[in-house]
Design a protein around this motif. Structure first.
Motif, short mmCIF file in Angstrom:
data_model
loop_
_atom_site.label_atom_id
_atom_site.label_comp_id
_atom_site.label_asym_id
_atom_site.label_seq_id
_atom_site.Cartn_x
_atom_site.Cartn_y
_atom_site.Cartn_z
N LEU A 1 0.81 -1.22 0.00
CA LEU A 1 0.00 0.00 0.00
C LEU A 1 0.85 1.27 0.00
N LYS A 2 2.08 1.17 0.48
CA LYS A 2 2.95 2.35 0.49
C LYS A 2 3.26 2.83 -0.92
N LYS A 3 3.15 1.93 -1.89
CA LYS A 3 3.44 2.28 -3.28
C LYS A 3 2.18 2.58 -4.08
N ASP A 4 1.03 2.54 -3.44
CA ASP A 4 -0.24 2.82 -4.11
C ASP A 4 -0.49 4.32 -4.10
N PRO A 5 -0.47 5.00 -5.26
CA PRO A 5 -0.63 6.46 -5.29
C PRO A 5 -2.03 6.94 -4.92
#
Length: 223
Positions: free
Chosen positions: A42-46
């Protein structure tokens, strides 16, 4: 005779199929959620954002979720996938347009100028029509191969070399590798009739000729 013994007490005809389909969809969503929890960072989900009250938002679909699992289940759904597809298509269209515009840009020619060309200007008066005429002959002995000189008219308000005066305009001549030269002429209407405006490039003598006539001046009416 129809047998109702397998339906059970208080059940309705056909309800077993609906319940089974609903349960299957719930199971499917749960499997997708579990799979997403295991594979998606989720940290890479914009589009994933945690708001000030501790809930989770999808910035793409503008939806609100109580936990990460709920958000992940949403990302596997039809609405989110459709919005992702629309977003990707929009980005691709924008990139294609930017690429097209970049290709249209002409790269400025970096030519070393060799000075001003030689020229001759002749003022004439047509004895029949009393029209004033200007003849320009510009010599380009070292013009780049395959090029032909160009000319254009420019108003006094387009230049910053001399004080702006609406009574005058300019005619410019350009050809690589020579510097562009200009001549100040009266700001009067040109006669574009047959034989009244003439341009010619002599590719053997390398001379560019422009002849122009001004429209006849109207005599002042006397009272």
């Amino acid at each position: 005779m129809r047998d109702y013994s397998s339906q059970g007490v208080g059940s309705k005809t056909g309800s077993a199929g609906v319940a089974s389909a609903s349960q299957a969809n719930a199971d499917r969503r749960e499997r997708l959620r579990q799979l997403a929890l295991e594979t998606i960072d989720l940290k890479k989900d914009p589009y994933f954002m945690k708001n000030h009250i501790g809930k989770y938002e999808c910035k793409l679909c503008l939806t609100l979720h109580t936990n990460e699992g709920s958000y992940l289940a949403h990302t596997q759904g039809k609405r989110h996938q459709q919005n992702l597809a629309r977003r990707a298509a929009k980005i691709a269209k924008t990139q294609d347009l930017a690429s097209f515009q970049e290709k249209k840009k002409t790269v400025a020619r970096k030519t070393i100028k060799i000075g001003r060309p030689g020229y001759k200007v002749v003022k004439q008066l047509d004895p029949e029509t009393q029209q004033r005429c200007l003849l320009f002959q510009i010599s380009y002995p070292k013009i780049e191969e395959g090029l032909q000189p160009r000319h254009r008219f420019m108003s006094a308000f387009e230049q910053n070399v001399e004080p702006k005066n609406n009574n005058f305009q300019y005619i410019l001549f350009a050809a690589e590798p020579y510097e562009t030269i200009g001549f100040k002429i009266p700001n009067k209407k040109l006669d574009r009739g047959e034989g009244k405006f003439f341009t010619h490039w002599d590719s053997e003598k390398l001379t560019f000729t422009v002849q122009l006539f001004f429209e006849p001046e109207k005599e002042d009416e006397t009272l």
